[in-house]
Design an enzyme around this catalytic site. Structure first.
Site, PDB file in Angstrom:
ATOM      1  CG  ASP A  73      32.637  76.064  39.008  1.00  7.73           C
ATOM      2  OD1 ASP A  73      31.717  75.397  38.490  1.00  7.73           O
ATOM      3  OD2 ASP A  73      33.783  75.607  39.209  1.00  7.73           O
ATOM      4  CD  GLU A  84      22.548  72.906  33.655  1.00  7.38           C
ATOM      5  OE1 GLU A  84      22.230  72.795  32.462  1.00  7.38           O
ATOM      6  OE2 GLU A  84      23.458  72.245  34.198  1.00  7.38           O
TER       7      GLU A  84
END
Length: 317
Positions: A207, A233
């Site tokens: 994260d 992502e």
């Protein structure tokens, strides 16, 4: 059989009843004479203004008015009395403000009325409603709505626009490009080996990496460009007024910025990541999905050519 005689009309109510009703009304009430002297205020008006009844009776209304209004109020009243024109203010509800005893200006909703002439003196009255609570509630609701809109159109982790916002902004850019004939390009970016980062360092570090990359995207693109998190992502890029070559140049700057960015690991050591980007033109008449598909194919080539690079969609793709 004779018809019943009509009932006698009820006797007029004593004026004291009206006085009691006004005195205990929830709305503030004020009465002035034609010389703008305050002749009556009820309990709600005392609460609203901060003055006791005896402090205001006989005083001019100007002390309760905003300075700009007070300077002109007496003239407005005199002009109205002398003319036969209908007032544009009396009888209408309008937003206003009065000065409290502590000098703060209190927003109100007011309805003023011409009460007519009694014993040779003309009187005017007004109902006043304190709207501070309503305005505070409206401000809170507006703030809450803005927060909800922010949440609906932004990714919670990175604060970048989400897919929904990206598609909406792309549609707007397409419409502008169609009118102006300007070029428009799109891009798809994907972090390299992100699964390995999550597997090795955990999702908290993953994260943190996404937030670092998001900041690099924000800082590097042109002010008119859009960078959004499409999911996981993967990031979407939008380059208004940019040819494929120009989009490639901006994407290359983004790639370099991501490679240079640092995410600090829990032990204090730096972590560098890379990103692969595919770019494609969004030509007039084509759909956003088609252009994103072309950019995605270019991204696939970038991945298979070693990652950490920008690839433009092949002509005619």
């Amino acid at each position: 059989m004779t018809d019943a005689l009509p009932a006698a009309p009820p006797a007029a109510l004593p004026e004291v009843l009206f006085s009691r009703l006004l005195e205990d009304a929830l709305d503030a009430v004020i009465i002035i004479d034609e010389q703008c002297r305050i002749r009556y205020i009820n309990g709600a008006m005392q609460t609203l203004s901060g003055y006791a009844s005896g402090e205001l009776l006989g005083q001019t209304l100007n002390g309760l008015l905003p300075d700009a209004v007070g300077a002109q109020h007496d003239n407005h009243v005199l002009n109205y009395i002398r003319s036969s024109r209908t007032s544009s203010v009396l009888g209408k509800i309008r937003e206003f403000a009065i000065r409290h005893r502590d000098t703060q200006m209190i927003p109100i909703e007011m309805k003023a009325m011409d009460l007519g002439v009694v014993d040779g003196m003309r009187y005017f009255g007004a109902f006043l409603l304190d709207v501070r609570e309503r305005r505070e509630l409206a401000a809170k609701n507006a703030s809450l709505l803005a927060q909800l809109e922010q949440q609906a159109l932004h990714d919670a982790l990175t604060s970048l626009p989400n897919r929904r916002a990206y598609e909406a902004q792309a549609e707007q850019a397409m419409a502008r490009a169609a009118r102006s004939g300007a070029a428009l390009s799109v891009g798809v970016a994907d972090l390299d080996h992100f699964k390995k980062i999550n597997d090795r360092y955990g999702h908290a570090v993953g994260d943190a990496v996404l937030r670092t990359v998001a900041q690099a995207l924000r800082d590097t693109g042109r002010i008119t460009d859009v960078a959004a998190r499409l999911g996981g992502e993967e990031f979407g890029l939008l380059f208004p007024d940019a040819s494929l070559q120009q989009a490639h140049q901006v994407a290359e700057r983004i790639r370099a910025a991501v490679a240079a960015a640092v995410t600090v690991l829990p032990d204090g050591s730096p972590l560098h990541v890379t990103i692969s980007i595919g770019v494609a033109p969004l030509v007039q008449g084509a759909s956003l999905d088609a252009a994103m598909s072309d950019a995605d194919k270019a991204l696939y080539v970038a991945k298979h050519q070693g990652r950490n690079q920008v690839v433009a969609a092949a002509a005619g793709q």
